[in-house]
Design a protein around this motif. Structure first.
Motif, PDB file in Angstrom:
ATOM      1  N   ALA A   1     112.355 -52.514  39.907  1.00  0.00           N
ATOM      2  CA  ALA A   1     112.579 -51.210  39.270  1.00  0.00           C
ATOM      3  C   ALA A   1     113.646 -51.261  38.178  1.00  0.00           C
ATOM      4  O   ALA A   1     113.991 -50.227  37.606  1.00  0.00           O
TER       5      ALA A   1
ATOM      6  N   LEU B   1     111.838 -53.616  45.803  1.00  0.00           N
ATOM      7  CA  LEU B   1     111.788 -52.725  44.641  1.00  0.00           C
ATOM      8  C   LEU B   1     113.073 -52.771  43.821  1.00  0.00           C
ATOM      9  O   LEU B   1     113.080 -52.346  42.659  1.00  0.00           O
TER      10      LEU B   1
ATOM     11  N   SER C   1     108.146 -52.237  37.622  1.00  0.00           N
ATOM     12  CA  SER C   1     108.139 -50.975  38.367  1.00  0.00           C
ATOM     13  C   SER C   1     109.263 -50.041  37.934  1.00  0.00           C
ATOM     14  O   SER C   1     109.647 -49.140  38.687  1.00  0.00           O
TER      15      SER C   1
ATOM     16  N   ILE D   1     114.782 -47.359  46.214  1.00  0.00           N
ATOM     17  CA  ILE D   1     114.726 -48.752  45.759  1.00  0.00           C
ATOM     18  C   ILE D   1     115.950 -49.549  46.215  1.00  0.00           C
ATOM     19  O   ILE D   1     116.183 -50.661  45.760  1.00  0.00           O
TER      20      ILE D   1
END
Lengths: 139, 139, 139, 139
Positions: B76, B72, B82, B95
């Protein structure tokens, strides 16, 4: 204003589930009413647990912000006008695509939220639901 | 599906603690089950208090998102698919690297979360735990 | 002031686990430091999921309120002086028995919280931990 | 341990909905898995908005506490052993009847939560779901 009924919500859940299945995905699927309150939800077998809240909050955000959540993905970027929006409302605002308002006769009557694939895939499923809703409204 | 037992969780805690010690680190170490609920936790002497929640939420995230938290970190970033994921689920999504699912016979049976060093160091410790878990499963 | 070490916390976890086992119970067991922050936790196989937070918050309450949580059970009754205490601190105050401070040389150095059986059983296990802690301190 | 599937959850939702309809009630109906995570939910037209969280938390409580929520109604009375239990776990513990674990081969595999009528009515609907689940398990 017409209210989104459970009967309609069930049909929309079914559309989202079948679309997810066709795409090889396990989705969390949430439908909320015009007050952004949950009407119906399902989590397909093996779908991500984190997607429970994400799908509900996508649906919630689409009604509460009166726009698709995908609109917020750009707007919430650092330097963009809505930077920081996703930490308001106790974090319920989701800026990932996949939440879309359901509109009938020009009024938002509810929203759909999908979480299970990539944002692009979640949007594709949510769009299929919106199309089914519009078709139901005409027929 | 096999359940992750406390007996196994204790052995994994011990692996993480020894690995941290060898690396000169004081870690928070959390192990969750397949429902992302805490089974066992320890905080080494002098480990950061903030790491209590971070380690638990890394383990939680790895099970709830069905992937290592390190996946992530890139996803992110602003502009990535994301972006904003870490403010969903009441901020429980982490994350930072260092959370990894524990997989047995193709099923996620739990997760490990480490917080104490840099993300790279936390990942190294979590990987040592995953290897120990796989070894235990074969023996 | 002496700090509660992880080494000691592990020994206390072990005492609580064995005592629970002897009583035929599956407990959640939490130990916090003098700042009421978690040092170590374990959930015995088949213990109640709800007990994760309850055990942690019992330990937290015992340190934060500087008294056994059982003292609050009476005090928090309607009409009693502390009625309503359990809805303060975002609900972290637990008024069920089973949380007891760990005292060394007249100072609270940490706390134990047990959740798994009845309050009376949880208190019995917590007391066994306190006795073990006092024995360790003298030897 | 057998997992509660979405397919089964849908059939149980349907049982609860029909039972509610026969009783002249509009219910919120929630089904969770063995980790107390939501699998499926529906709110019947005109059902109380407050019942969304109540039904989910009844289902959550039945799994997390490993007992029907009705068992807690007496136990949580002032002066009773579990007085104060309902303010733990961030208020997710519900002590109103209408949440019951779903048991298969001696293991809790999920839970049902109903909110819409009186506690007695919610319990009656939840019981109908439990009976349907047991029938499905045998056939």
């Amino acid at each position: 204003m017409a209210k989104l009924t459970l009967e309609t919500a069930k049909r929309l859940l079914s559309v989202a589930e079948q679309k997810s299945y066709q795409m090889g995905l396990s989705s969390n699927i949430a439908i909320v009413d015009d007050g952004a309150h949950l009407i119906a939800f399902l989590r397909m077998d093996n779908a991500r647990i984190a997607g429970i809240e994400i799908s509900k909050d996508k649906a919630w955000t689409s009604v509460s912000m009166q726009m698709p959540t995908a609109n917020l993905s750009q707007a919430a970027l650092p330097g963009s006008p809505s930077f920081g929006i996703n930490t308001t409302n106790n974090g319920h605002i989701v800026i990932l695509g996949g939440g879309i308002p359901l509109v009938s006769e020009g009024e938002i009557v509810g929203g759909i939220g999908i979480s299970g694939g990539s944002s692009a895939q979640d949007i594709e499923i949510a769009n299929a639901v919106v199309q089914a809703f519009e078709w139901l409204n005409k027929n």
